[in-house]
Design a protein around this motif. Sequence first.
Motif, PDB file in Angstrom:
ATOM      1  N   CYS A 281       8.561   4.389   0.266  1.00  0.00           N
ATOM      2  CA  CYS A 281       9.001   3.327   0.035  1.00  0.00           C
ATOM      3  C   CYS A 281       8.890   3.147  -1.336  1.00  0.00           C
ATOM      4  N   ALA A 283      10.946   0.952  -3.243  1.00  0.00           N
ATOM      5  CA  ALA A 283      11.646  -0.304  -3.478  1.00  0.00           C
ATOM      6  C   ALA A 283      10.513  -1.002  -3.916  1.00  0.00           C
ATOM      7  N   VAL A 285       9.972  -4.536  -3.731  1.00  0.00           N
ATOM      8  CA  VAL A 285      10.348  -5.659  -2.937  1.00  0.00           C
ATOM      9  C   VAL A 285       9.501  -6.861  -3.438  1.00  0.00           C
ATOM     10  N   ASP A 287       7.741 -10.120  -3.302  1.00  0.00           N
ATOM     11  CA  ASP A 287       6.554 -10.797  -2.330  1.00  0.00           C
ATOM     12  C   ASP A 287       6.883 -12.014  -1.671  1.00  0.00           C
ATOM     13  N   PRO A 317       8.315 -10.214   4.218  1.00  0.00           N
ATOM     14  CA  PRO A 317       7.585  -9.164   5.203  1.00  0.00           C
ATOM     15  C   PRO A 317       7.483  -7.959   4.317  1.00  0.00           C
ATOM     16  N   ILE A 319       7.717  -4.335   4.389  1.00  0.00           N
ATOM     17  CA  ILE A 319       8.416  -3.371   4.896  1.00  0.00           C
ATOM     18  C   ILE A 319       7.592  -1.816   5.179  1.00  0.00           C
ATOM     19  N   LEU A 320       6.756  -1.650   4.310  1.00  0.00           N
ATOM     20  CA  LEU A 320       5.972  -0.403   4.266  1.00  0.00           C
ATOM     21  C   LEU A 320       4.939  -0.595   5.270  1.00  0.00           C
ATOM     22  N   PHE A 337       4.790   3.537  -2.767  1.00  0.00           N
ATOM     23  CA  PHE A 337       4.552   3.518  -3.969  1.00  0.00           C
ATOM     24  C   PHE A 337       3.706   2.366  -4.401  1.00  0.00           C
ATOM     25  N   ALA A 339       3.020  -0.429  -7.476  1.00  0.00           N
ATOM     26  CA  ALA A 339       3.109  -0.489  -9.135  1.00  0.00           C
ATOM     27  C   ALA A 339       1.933  -1.413  -9.315  1.00  0.00           C
ATOM     28  N   LYS A 351      -4.495  -0.448  -1.721  1.00  0.00           N
ATOM     29  CA  LYS A 351      -3.238  -0.670  -0.948  1.00  0.00           C
ATOM     30  C   LYS A 351      -2.954   0.442   0.168  1.00  0.00           C
ATOM     31  N   LYS A 355      -2.036  -0.871   3.692  1.00  0.00           N
ATOM     32  CA  LYS A 355      -0.592  -0.688   4.287  1.00  0.00           C
ATOM     33  C   LYS A 355      -0.477   0.243   5.606  1.00  0.00           C
TER      34      LYS A 355
HETATM   35  N1  CTP Z   1       6.502  -3.006  -0.176  1.00  0.00           N
HETATM   36  C1  CTP Z   1       7.166  -3.240   1.037  1.00  0.00           C
HETATM   37  N2  CTP Z   1       7.576  -4.556   0.938  1.00  0.00           N
HETATM   38  C2  CTP Z   1       7.023  -5.462   0.414  1.00  0.00           C
HETATM   39  C3  CTP Z   1       6.484  -5.243  -0.663  1.00  0.00           C
HETATM   40  C4  CTP Z   1       5.954  -3.935  -1.028  1.00  0.00           C
HETATM   41  O1  CTP Z   1       7.695  -2.333   1.549  1.00  0.00           O
HETATM   42  N3  CTP Z   1       7.072  -7.007   0.782  1.00  0.00           N
HETATM   43  C5  CTP Z   1       6.206  -1.551  -0.486  1.00  0.00           C
HETATM   44  C6  CTP Z   1       6.607  -0.986  -1.810  1.00  0.00           C
HETATM   45  O2  CTP Z   1       8.025  -0.544  -1.502  1.00  0.00           O
HETATM   46  C7  CTP Z   1       5.730   0.094  -2.335  1.00  0.00           C
HETATM   47  C8  CTP Z   1       4.491  -0.568  -1.506  1.00  0.00           C
HETATM   48  O3  CTP Z   1       4.783  -1.556  -0.687  1.00  0.00           O
HETATM   49  O4  CTP Z   1       6.003   1.261  -1.445  1.00  0.00           O
HETATM   50  C9  CTP Z   1       3.549  -1.363  -2.727  1.00  0.00           C
HETATM   51  O5  CTP Z   1       4.361  -2.220  -3.432  1.00  0.00           O
HETATM   52  P1  CTP Z   1       3.785  -3.103  -4.574  1.00  0.00           P
HETATM   53  O6  CTP Z   1       4.835  -3.937  -5.077  1.00  0.00           O
HETATM   54  O7  CTP Z   1       3.155  -2.153  -5.651  1.00  0.00           O
HETATM   55  O8  CTP Z   1       2.752  -3.835  -3.898  1.00  0.00           O
HETATM   56  P2  CTP Z   1       2.445  -5.112  -3.118  1.00  0.00           P
HETATM   57  O9  CTP Z   1       2.412  -4.837  -1.664  1.00  0.00           O
HETATM   58  O10 CTP Z   1       3.728  -5.922  -3.445  1.00  0.00           O
HETATM   59  O11 CTP Z   1       1.113  -5.796  -3.735  1.00  0.00           O
HETATM   60  P3  CTP Z   1       0.881  -6.434  -5.170  1.00  0.00           P
HETATM   61  O12 CTP Z   1       2.154  -7.108  -5.383  1.00  0.00           O
HETATM   62  O13 CTP Z   1      -0.287  -7.172  -4.794  1.00  0.00           O
HETATM   63  O14 CTP Z   1       0.379  -5.164  -6.014  1.00  0.00           O
END
Ligand code: CTP
Length: 417
Positions: A281, A283, A285, A287, A317, A319-320, A337, A339, A351, A355
Amino acid sequence: MAAPAVPRSVLLIVSGSIAAFKVPELIRLLKADGIQVRCVLTQGGSQFVTPLTLQALSGQPVHTDLFSLTTEQEMGHIALSRSADLLLVCPASANLLARMAGGLADDLASTVLLATDTPVMVAPGMNVRMWDHPATQANIKTLKERGVTFLGPVSGEMACGEYGPGRMVEPADVLDAVLGFFRQQVRQTGPLAGKACLVTAGPTHEPLDPVRYLANRSSGKQGYALAEALADLGAEVTLISGPTGLRPPAGVTVSFSETACEMQDLTLDTARSKAFDLAICTAAVADWRPAYVQDQKIKKKVGKDDVPPPLALLPNPDILAELSAPSSFRPQLVVGFAAETETVEAHARAKLARKGCDWIVANHVGAGSGVMGGSENQVILMTQDTAEHWPRLSKEDVARRLAITLADWFSKRHKSL
Ligand code: CTP
């Protein structure tokens, strides 16, 4: 970075059509992708492009004559016909198609095409009436029945001023077809052959009204590069992409979504549709999404009544996390991934645990890093108990290195079973 799993070479046969002016650009694209190119130029072709241009761009001698001492001294016309993994006739004139269909061997190009058992791809380029002529259509039918692959032609304005089918496809489309061909081959032999991989990429757009949305700076480049690198090692790749505007990688199945909820549906439906060995994953996405999506454009009020509308958000939601949770469709290995803009390693490790994925690729996306939307990345590859700091690399090199690491992991796992 390591080269693709198999050497890839093309014998490019250039025949007499005005579309030959596109050939130098095609050679440049093929070479940029690491594909070896050697050219055969027909007499007609040499009216439109010179041997010197083709030689300079391909870095290889150009072959023009059947009874040439240079060609015969170097490898011989029969060896030349077997020297590449693919024979690409581009542009293919009506005349050369007719000679191929008739089995003629009256010049170097037609002899090479008759003497080969290597797959042949042709990109015709000719006047619309020549293309439509029953003789040409009969030749095409014959060649297709013999297994020759046709790229185009497309409809469009011709150099002669007429309009219709006959225009050669663009060099980027020929490159895609060639890459697709090699990726198909490597699916039998590459280190990730037989592995089904699911990749998410790009941002999501969360609409507020018909003209506005919430988004982020993700370009999708890292995910697309990864899909491509996995396919280059023989994996069967499905890419679920947010809105990016990037060219889909050749030989990869791509589906598009706009919002996080659409990406979730598409990703989970795809994961349930067949057994995936690997999911990555990448993407970014969103939040949250606006709690209400207005049907009509939100209008400003006049004067002091112009109060900005409140922005109520709902969580999206994850997804990861859903892919990583134990289920009948969980891929063997799930990679996320992360970020982060600060305390990258600590946040990413948290994370990874939260996750439930197996590995996480942490990257610093803070202001000034140039990562989000840029072309380079600096990552830490983290497993449950290791953290490997990689140097700053292009996103393509990060993708290749990760794909090779994954191939090693699958191979070691296979050996230990
Ligand atoms: N991801 C996902 N679905 C979401 C949010 C994140 O699948 N709704 C996945 C991303 O594709 C990535 C990982 O979770 O592989 C981490 O995404 P990141 O944006 O770094 O973290 P968040 O889970 O959004 O947490 P935060 O914003 O608090 O850092």
